[in-house]
Design an enzyme around this catalytic site. Structure first.
Site, PDB file in Angstrom:
ATOM      1  N   ASP A 269       0.805  -1.226   0.000  1.00 54.73           N
ATOM      2  CA  ASP A 269       0.000   0.000   0.000  1.00 54.73           C
ATOM      3  C   ASP A 269       0.837   1.275   0.000  1.00 54.73           C
ATOM      4  O   ASP A 269       0.380   2.307  -0.462  1.00 54.73           O
ATOM      5  CB  ASP A 269      -0.980  -0.018   1.174  1.00 54.73           C
TER       6      ASP A 269
ATOM      7  N   TYR B  94      -9.855  -0.808   2.459  1.00 60.99           N
ATOM      8  CA  TYR B  94      -9.391  -0.721   3.849  1.00 60.99           C
ATOM      9  C   TYR B  94      -9.052   0.712   4.255  1.00 60.99           C
ATOM     10  O   TYR B  94      -8.624   1.503   3.427  1.00 60.99           O
ATOM     11  CB  TYR B  94      -8.120  -1.548   4.037  1.00 60.99           C
TER      12      TYR B  94
END
Lengths: 682, 682
Positions: B317, B401
């Site tokens: 990420d 998320y």
């Protein structure tokens, strides 16, 4: 006259408007009634404990299921006394009927050391000629005996004395000034006190003597800080207020908060006891049981210095002293902050009178940051919801250490146990230049703080959708098949490997950090309709050191519960104390409590049965100067998390702070607004 | 014209009243200046990143030591662009001198995927005939393509396409209504998008088809909760106020709080960067350096389903999307509560203009319960002091998320990193009755949430009383000698076993739960005068699962940093990104970043040197229905604690809430009073 008083007290008890909940601790009146009943029969006794004997579980479950028509379980006092000639008796007094229902001498045991027992030693020690002599040898003149202090500890077990005589060891200190922290001036010898004779019967003197330190004190009191440059002046107040009151309701001792219901008990030994924890599940439109009983049931603090007599330092703070007896009376804004509900604790004293510790339990709420949040990157639709937690806490002081115990309830159904360790390191004397040999740390010149562990035993009596539960060990595991194989071509397969415990031998399990091991407390007869897995609560605990004293060592024998991170037993009303009912001076031969129970029936069926999960956790402490002269609180924490228990996130209906949907954004509408007017931007 | 603008911007930059601190992120003006300089030379470019190139450490340490007389390090922009014909260039622009100092094509790499890159895919996907065809096959008519959504992910690495073409994989979803959560309606096929061509070049279609779910939505938005019975109405507000203001000071980006000083940086990739963390030590009457730089440097989220093409789900990420680029604009009282100081973040966009994310960083204080407490059982003398913490936080959204990152400073010198995971599970379609095979969980009918790990890499660039530091592995160990031996008669000996890492190979270490393993970051040339041990900060981290994908698997090759809990390297200005500078579409052959650096010099001396400690931690997530449709925040935390660094508890001078000494009690005096007037008893 005595019988008169008994009748009168019994009358008072039964006249109480609201009859006690069967889980309620004994009230002062009940304690006095029990004592009066015994006194009438047995005369003068020294009271060690008068506490609630919780009703048999089978009876209690029936009553909880239908309190209106089921007979209310009777109130029974569980009593430990020492007779005037030093014998120990265990007994039960039925308070409902006003009679003694059991009474038996228990030979070769020593009940726990009460605060009164502890407080008796110092005075005797100061007057003992041999102690005065030893003080002289380390440099303290006889006229300074008022500056000599001791922390009386249980003796652990000393093979020279066995358990026939009630003993304490006096860890010795000196205070140059009455306000000085004595832990900077440890003395090198250790008197042994006989509680029945009320005298010093022996002094352990080391081969290498360590005279009293002449160095300056190392204090934490206000004047000492002022002398070292004063206090920080740049901490601005944070005010926490609940202008509309709290979000919980308490009726008698039953707390309701955010779908949880819990009965808050307290006893002299475990401190806080949480009974009949349930959760109202909106989806099922019913109250679902979670835990029948949760408590800290025992702990042991082994010290790591092998030199005699330090092996005796391995306090069982619950079984040997009592987390209830040692509990603090809490102060508003000091120990807890916000809108606080307190509960008192009532105990018997040695003479048999009831005594009260005011504000023994603190109940309050705290903001807990973000409960959940999601932003859609493509359209900025958003929800952000803040969390709240409810905390039931106590703090107990075990001589030098304080243990702050927080039972924390979360809106997502999680129950957390947090423990903060603070207070003062146990210290021993060392000579200038002396080698600690790695068994301790010189935290200040002349002050050796020995390595130690704090190992707590959490007793979990589960009731996950009913009393018949099963424990699964859960390990994160790689999938089968090597890299390049058809089944695991890219090598990325992994899964949760679940191992069912079917008997107590299988269930003696250690922690395994490399698999992020956790344990599911499951109800195999109730399956989550979505995930097709049994409803469960998962024990997630990451501070789980093994017992460092070796197999067959004194501590290993005495603290059987600490040999493994997890033990599972079939439920029994009698099995509350994992190191035994009377812990002081047990030799560990045989090991009392858990090992005894498991040995008695090692093949007991524990899957899909009424079971108890015993979890030992804690930490290993290698001291450093930062921990001294008073230790910044060190927190540790474990979780009981619902897994496959609910159909969805059970906190979805907690009002969001802010939310807006794609259609609201498209329509140019605001979402629901943030309500926290107290926040400001600076 | 262009040159005119360049000059004008350069003027504006140098005219800024306070020159930027060398650690300050590039301002909008500086970003635009850098772009203008490049544009003048190279014409139209697509900007991937324009960020601060931090000054060389050697130069910076000199300047920090003596900012008055040392030349201020020059401001340099570190730049990544993609040319209009798809080539990648890396370059540096000296903003002080207004010139390009390096400019180089970097072949066979793909720079990270920006938010603009992500946002481009959905529109293209919806119009693609083959996607429309596949939608038809799973039951979505062509006229409903506006209800089809995708989360574009980097492709990870797909050997069929290599890294020559800039790709994204589109994880496909459907929304019956625009406000429905799409994650309940995952589609079973996966289009692949070419970012240069701006078209779908391939679709991965599974052998077993899974038609669109016709089940009701599973939402969390306000209307859905209202329809399910509404919100809870029993949560009373908790107001947190600081009527006298906050206890911290911020000058430019340097924060001062409770003896700590820290420069708060931020970049597109790591998000918050903390530089030059120091502590003013009252005992030594000087400011002592702690850390030169702390940041989250990388993360990887491997999913555990081995079926094609799910192996591609292992997002980096930070390196593939950027914790800065994805950061949320925070709202008062929603994300943070109390008196908040915000900082904005400034980035370049694709076209080269500066853009601002308002309130990207939140800085606030919180009450933190008890800092320390002790009661003397014999005389009721007492001290109880409440703790405060300071939190520097950001939240970033990585498609489904959210990661909430909290850098927390404590008064006892501890620095804590807490991360809360929330947001929504990544989901995939499943047929009724389909077996998840243990690779995922059916969290709602037809919704398979795959097992995954979140593994973060914390980059610790220590400066413990200077840049020359050493890492010791610390394991709790039993002492030698069996039970009954002279040296360990009672078997209770234990100690902290310390292992020095002298080269990067030795320092590739895993977590060991059974020894409560921790790591000391020590300065061997400075010894604590009391404990005679090197001053140190200890890394205490308990959520440290191993990388579950196997050795030599795709993830193992690409995420070299995740192979061990700890790596240590000799410091190098160039080594910031442990999975490499350009992460998307790396094959892992060779492994970029950490393995590369270590292989280059496996015997590098790392004791008593300027070093970097890389710590991989995180958790393994086996989903459950409770995590859905939006996940209650799951926190995890690690500590950097001073050990043997201070002479005593450095928080002794925090004013107590209440304190009284034995002599005050004896004299009948009150102690100092509790100041928290906002607390009430209920």
């Amino acid at each position: 006259m005595v019988l008169e008083r008994v009748k009168q007290l019994a009358q008072q008890v039964s006249n109480t408007v609201a009859p006690a909940h069967p889980f309620d601790p004994l009230s002062s009146l009940e304690i006095e009634a029990a004592v009066s009943i015994l006194r009438a029969k047995h005369g003068k006794l020294y009271y060690n404990a008068v506490t609630l004997l919780e009703p048999p579980k089978a009876e209690m479950l029936k009553w909880l299921a239908d309190p209106e028509t089921t007979p209310r379980p009777r109130r029974v006092a569980d009593i430990v006394v020492i007779t005037t000639d030093g014998k120990v008796f265990d007994g039960n007094v039925d308070l409902t009927e006003g009679k003694v229902i059991s009474w038996k001498e228990t030979p070769n045991v020593q009940p726990l050391i009460t605060m009164e027992d502890l407080n008796a030693v110092e005075e005797v020690m100061r007057k003992d000629p041999k102690v005065i002599e030893q003080c002289g040898l380390v440099g303290i003149p006889a006229e300074e005996m008022h500056k000599v202090y001791c922390d009386p500890w249980t003796i652990g077990y000393d093979e020279r004395f066995g358990n026939g005589v009630r003993l304490q060891q006096a860890l010795m200190y000196y205070r140059p000034h009455v306000d000085d922290s004595q832990y900077t001036f440890p003395l090198d010898f250790c008197p042994i006190y006989d509680a029945n004779k009320r005298e010093i019967i022996h002094i352990d003197v080391p081969k290498v003597r360590r005279p009293l330190s002449k160095l300056p004190a190392n204090n934490y009191h206000v004047q000492s800080i002022e002398e070292m440059g004063g206090y920080r002046t740049d901490i601005k107040p944070i005010n926490i207020t609940q202008p509309e009151g709290v979000s919980f309701k308490i009726q008698n001792r039953i707390l309701e908060w955010q779908n949880f219901s819990v009965h808050i008990g307290f006893n002299y030994r475990e401190g806080i006891v949480l009974n009949n924890i349930t959760y109202f599940d909106k989806n099922e439109n019913k109250t679902r049981p979670l835990f029948y009983r949760l408590s800290l049931a025992e702990m042991v603090v082994p010290y790591g210095n092998p030199e005699h007599p330090h092996q005796r330092k391995h306090a069982f703070d619950l079984g040997e002293y009592g987390a209830g007896y040692m509990t603090n009376s809490l102060s508003l804004g000091c120990d807890c902050k916000g809108s606080i509900h307190y509960m008192d604790a009532e105990f018997v004293n040695r003479a048999g009178a009831a005594q009260t510790i005011k504000n023994a339990i603190c109940i309050h709420e705290e903001d807990n940051g973000i409960l959940f949040k999601h932003t859609d990157f493509r359209d900025d639709s958003i929800i952000v919801t803040r969390a709240r937690k409810l905390i039931i806490s106590q703090i107990f002081t075990a001589a030098n250490y304080e243990y702050c115990v927080y039972w924390i309830f979360h809106q997502d159904g999680t129950i957390q146990l947090e423990i903060k360790l603070t207070g003062i390191l146990n210290t021993y004397a060392m000579n200038p230049g002396e080698d600690t040999k790695g068994w301790g740390t010189e935290v200040y010149p002349g002050v050796n703080a020995h390595n130690h562990q704090h190992l707590f035993c959490l007793r979990i009596d589960p009731n996950i959708d009913g009393p018949k539960n099963t424990i699964f060990q859960v390990d994160a595991a790689q999938g089968p098949g090597e890299v390049g194989s058809a089944e695991n071509f890219y090598g990325n397969a992994f899964y949760a490997k679940k191992t069912k415990y079917t008997n107590p031998i299988e269930a003696m399990a250690d922690y395994e950090g490399s698999t992020s091991r956790s344990w599911d407390i499951a109800n195999e007869s109730k399956i989550n309709p979505y995930s097709h897995k049994p409803v469960a609560y998962k024990l997630v605990s990451r501070e789980v050191p093994p017992l460092l004293p070796k197999k067959d060592s004194l501590v290993w024998k005495r603290a059987g519960f600490a040999r493994h991170a997890v033990h599972v037993t079939k439920y029994s009303d009698e099995q509350l104390h994992p190191a035994g009912r009377h812990v002081p001076q047990t030799s560990g031969e045989p090991s009392m409590g858990l090992p005894q129970w498991i040995n008695a029936n090692p093949q007991a069926k524990i899957d899909n049965e009424d079971i108890v999960l015993w979890h030992t956790f804690g930490l290993t402490h290698f001291p450093a100067p930062e921990d001294y002269p008073i230790m910044p609180a060190e927190p540790m924490s474990l979780l009981l998390r619902p897994r496959h228990f609910f159909l969805r996130n059970p906190a979805l209906d907690v009002p969001p702070s802010y939310a807006r949907t794609p259609s609201q954004i498209a329509a140019g509408k605001n979402g629901c607004n943030c309500k926290d007017k107290a926040s400001v931007q600076v």
